[in-house]
Design a protein around this motif. Sequence first.
Motif, short mmCIF file in Angstrom:
data_model
loop_
_atom_site.label_atom_id
_atom_site.label_comp_id
_atom_site.label_asym_id
_atom_site.label_seq_id
_atom_site.Cartn_x
_atom_site.Cartn_y
_atom_site.Cartn_z
N CYS A 1 0.82 -1.21 0.00
CA CYS A 1 0.00 0.00 0.00
C CYS A 1 0.86 1.27 0.00
CB CYS A 1 -0.94 0.02 1.20
SG CYS A 1 -0.22 -0.56 2.72
N GLU B 1 9.07 -3.75 5.64
CA GLU B 1 8.24 -2.71 5.02
C GLU B 1 9.11 -1.71 4.28
OE1 GLU B 1 5.08 -2.89 5.03
OE2 GLU B 1 4.22 -0.93 4.67
N GLY C 1 -3.47 -0.73 8.48
CA GLY C 1 -2.51 -1.53 7.70
C GLY C 1 -2.21 -2.86 8.38
C1 2RA Z 1 1.09 -2.07 6.79
N1 2RA Z 1 1.79 -1.85 4.49
O1 2RA Z 1 0.70 -0.91 6.68
C2 2RA Z 1 1.63 -2.79 5.58
C3 2RA Z 1 0.77 -3.95 5.18
N2 2RA Z 1 -0.57 -3.57 4.92
O2 2RA Z 1 1.05 -2.73 7.83
#
Ligand code: 2RA
Length: 331
Positions: A129, A204, A160
Amino acid sequence: KKVNVAIVGATGMVGRTFLKVLEERKFPINQLYLFSSAKSAGSTVVFNGKEYVVEELNKDVFDRDIQIALFSAGGEISSIYAPIAASKGIVVIDNSSYWRMDENVPLVVPEVNPQDIKKHKGIIANPNCSTIQAVVPLKALHEKYKIKRIVYSTYQAVSGSGVRGIKDLEDGVDGKPNSFYPHPIAYNCLPHIDVFEDNGYTKEELKMINETKKIFNDFDMKVTATTVRVPVKNSHSESINIEFENPFELSDLVNTLENMNGVIVMDNPKENKYPTTVDSTGRDEVFVGRIRRDFSVDSGVNIWVVADNIRKGAATNTVQIAELLVACDLV
Ligand code: 2RA
């Protein structure tokens, strides 16, 4: 042309948003099949005014006449079931990170690299995202001024992490101890999303770095990232510093962003006008503001980018890819 669609992970936050977005966009569905884990199987969902029973996922469900399968059920499920679906001629659009960096799997944001869907061999990956909302405005700037380096600093909502993240925030605000995040998220910021790698970066951060390069098909591009969880319920915010190879006029750069498909520019500091998560939640556009030259380099700019991480960051981008498959007669 109508197609038969399967949704794997139909009862999760993104799965439920798939259904909402498919309805809103009047996606041409003939048959719809909903699958989940045993835990959620048996529940019912209403789609286009019709009730559907969620079935437990198993290896045989892909023997049915299905053209597209939308996955949002975690990497392990995708690793096992996406290849099975693809082997039956079904085109899988996977939201997990499992297949994103596979050289046989295109990583697609329709406003940015739509041409890449033609390269699929059965599986198309939806980017992370925080990557999706960044590359939409960056695409226009890269085409015009050639990006040399990107520094990402993100402020990511607890949605998220799914319902567990939202619960930790709400419990924390109520003074209850949280159970999901390693430290309190209420009134706090955690520079820790996903897990740490040996090089000190989190997964991430490495997703944003590697996915950006793959989407722009430029592995020489210099990218770094710091991703932070903040006590916001929904929508991710990002401060993005960009250095270009070529010079620019600021008014021209703003104009370039205003003309980018999928971008809304909200930028007038004198009137306190800049995007916040209140503006983006429930919307599919990427909102950009605080556009200002970075005077510390020859050709650089700072921008502030906000988007709904569950919609444009996941469900809507996935449905847009499915729309592209139908429009290009690839299903
Ligand atoms: C988060 N982008 O925001 C990661 C997975 N959705 O936790």
